[in-house]
Design an enzyme around this catalytic site. Structure first.
Site, PDB file in Angstrom:
ATOM      1  N   ALA A   2      97.981 -38.979  21.567  1.00  0.00           N
ATOM      2  CA  ALA A   2      97.123 -39.669  22.531  1.00  0.00           C
ATOM      3  C   ALA A   2      96.915 -38.788  23.772  1.00  0.00           C
ATOM      4  O   ALA A   2      96.610 -37.602  23.641  1.00  0.00           O
ATOM      5  CB  ALA A   2      97.690 -41.032  22.870  1.00  0.00           C
ATOM      6  N   CYS A   3      97.099 -39.350  24.946  1.00  0.00           N
ATOM      7  CA  CYS A   3      96.781 -38.618  26.178  1.00  0.00           C
ATOM      8  C   CYS A   3      97.705 -37.434  26.444  1.00  0.00           C
ATOM      9  O   CYS A   3      97.418 -36.601  27.308  1.00  0.00           O
ATOM     10  CB  CYS A   3      96.809 -39.575  27.370  1.00  0.00           C
ATOM     11  SG  CYS A   3      95.475 -40.789  27.354  1.00  0.00           S
ATOM     12  N   SER A   4      98.812 -37.337  25.727  1.00  0.00           N
ATOM     13  CA  SER A   4      99.733 -36.215  25.901  1.00  0.00           C
ATOM     14  C   SER A   4      99.489 -35.091  24.899  1.00  0.00           C
ATOM     15  O   SER A   4     100.250 -34.124  24.853  1.00  0.00           O
ATOM     16  CB  SER A   4     101.184 -36.702  25.780  1.00  0.00           C
ATOM     17  OG  SER A   4     101.499 -37.632  26.786  1.00  0.00           O
ATOM     18  N   SER A  28      93.675 -36.435  26.699  1.00  0.00           N
ATOM     19  CA  SER A  28      94.539 -35.252  26.765  1.00  0.00           C
ATOM     20  C   SER A  28      93.936 -34.115  27.567  1.00  0.00           C
ATOM     21  O   SER A  28      94.653 -33.249  28.072  1.00  0.00           O
ATOM     22  CB  SER A  28      94.853 -34.767  25.349  1.00  0.00           C
ATOM     23  OG  SER A  28      93.709 -34.224  24.725  1.00  0.00           O
TER      24      SER A  28
END
Length: 374
Positions: A155-157, A334
């Protein structure tokens, strides 16, 4: 063992811009349409009327003013409310690859490298347009890179996790150079019909070239240390997937098939996790807050970043110490921290230290400590 370094970055920015004013106009038209269609149920108290959005609400809730998207016509059409992307044949590059190529070429050019110098492509993003074959392999093919590629999703990482994976392989000697690419078409999984989140995301692609420090052709950032952590929570989720059609109501227009979050819980639970993660990472490397020249944080919400910056530095960040780009790009999953790094890192002096951090669904958090060399 070798020392990995970031030698180039690139950012692809779509041509289409959606301002808050445009977004609010389209959303409110949709809300009016739905309220008219459900007038009887609203009058009887069976359902609540949809509330209007506003520019003031969006700015206060997020700090976002604009966002870039691959298509704005569908998003701003009250009868559609999602991007409209053309059908592509199996003989042409997918849209994620198309976005990625622009960012990759820019990263290679900045580093003074060509595709022949790269051994690995990691396509790290919050969503991929297909399950297989890997988008990374398609990017590899279009760039003319020998070697291998694979997709990953945290996901966002995803970007910082991808950087750690690439840096570890460079460090061990299994590859000489790697491209970590983050083509994020967040407009595709955002629920534009939901007032609480319709303003959050935008589209972009970033690329980061990581290679052995002795191979660097120009100014670069030595990767001093990386650290990743995860802790399960479904407070940020998207339940879409390949098993959808196998379930009784899988093909219905269900809200949980798009981006969902419990914003208050996320704010309460993620902020302490991220602040502690960064603090512990710095402490393990013997880095004091006073040693930190720059923080390039995940671009989800200005209030969250201000909180983290104050916790990490022990004071409110000075202008420029913690650059924000979400006012222009919105949340790009990300890619956000990499956009900030790419745009606001050239001014660091020899030996100055900065930290890249991304965080989000999982929960997940990844941090990369870097040192500037000119």
């Amino acid at each position: 063992m070798y020392t990995p370094a970031i030698t180039g970055t690139g950012v692809f920015t779509p041509e289409n811009v959606i301002t808050n004013a445009e977004l609010v106009k389209a959303f409110n038209a949709y809300a009016d349409k739905m309220n008219t269609a459900n007038a009887d149920a609203i009058a009887s108290g069976d359902i609540e009327p949809m509330q209007h959005s506003s520019e003031e609400f969006i700015l206060k809730a997020s700090g976002i003013e604009n966002r870039y998207v691959m298509d704005k016509t569908g998003v701003l059409n009250p009868d559609v409310m999602h991007p409209l992307l053309r059908q592509r044949s199996d003989d042409e590059p997918g849209i994620m690859t198309e976005m990625a190529l622009d960012a990759c070429h820019k990263a290679l050019a900045q580093a003074g490298r060509s595709a022949a110098d790269v051994d690995l492509v990691i396509c790290a993003a919050s969503n991929h347009e297909r399950a297989y074959p890997a988008v990374a392999v398609e990017i590899q093919q279009e760039l003319g890179i020998a070697g291998f590629g694979f997709d990953m999703n945290v996901a966002c990482s995803s970007a910082t996790f991808g950087i750690q994976a690439a840096a570890d392989m460079v460090r061990s000697g299994s590859v000489r150079a790697a491209l970590v690419v983050n083509p994020e078409i967040c407009s595709g999984h955002l629920e534009w019909r939901d007032r609480d989140c319709h303003f959050i995301f935008g589209d972009v692609a970033t690329a980061t070239l990581i290679e052995r420090i002795e191979d660097a052709n120009g100014p670069h950032f030595e990767i001093l240390s990386t650290r990743c952590a995860t802790e399960f929570s479904n407070n940020i989720r998207n339940n879409n997937g390949f098993l959808r059609r196998a379930r009784p109501d899988g093909l219905k227009d269900r809200r949980d098939m798009q981006f969902m979050q419990n914003g208050r819980k996320v704010f309460k639970e993620v902020l302490p996790m991220v602040s502690k993660h960064i603090g512990d990472h710095m402490e393990s490397e013997g880095i004091e807050s006073s040693d930190l020249k720059r923080l390039w944080l995940h671009q989800a919400n200005k209030t969250m970043n201000d909180f983290i910056g104050k916790k990490v530095l022990g004071r409110a960040p000075e202008p420029g110490e913690q650059p924000n780009i979400l006012q222009d790009y919105a949340n790009t999953s990300s890619a956000g921290s990499i956009i900030a790094f790419s745009k606001y890192s050239d001014d660091l002096n020899e030996g100055e230290i900065g930290l890249i951090c991304s965080f989000g669904a999982g929960y997940s958090v990844g941090s990369v400590i870097v040192k500037r060399h000119n």
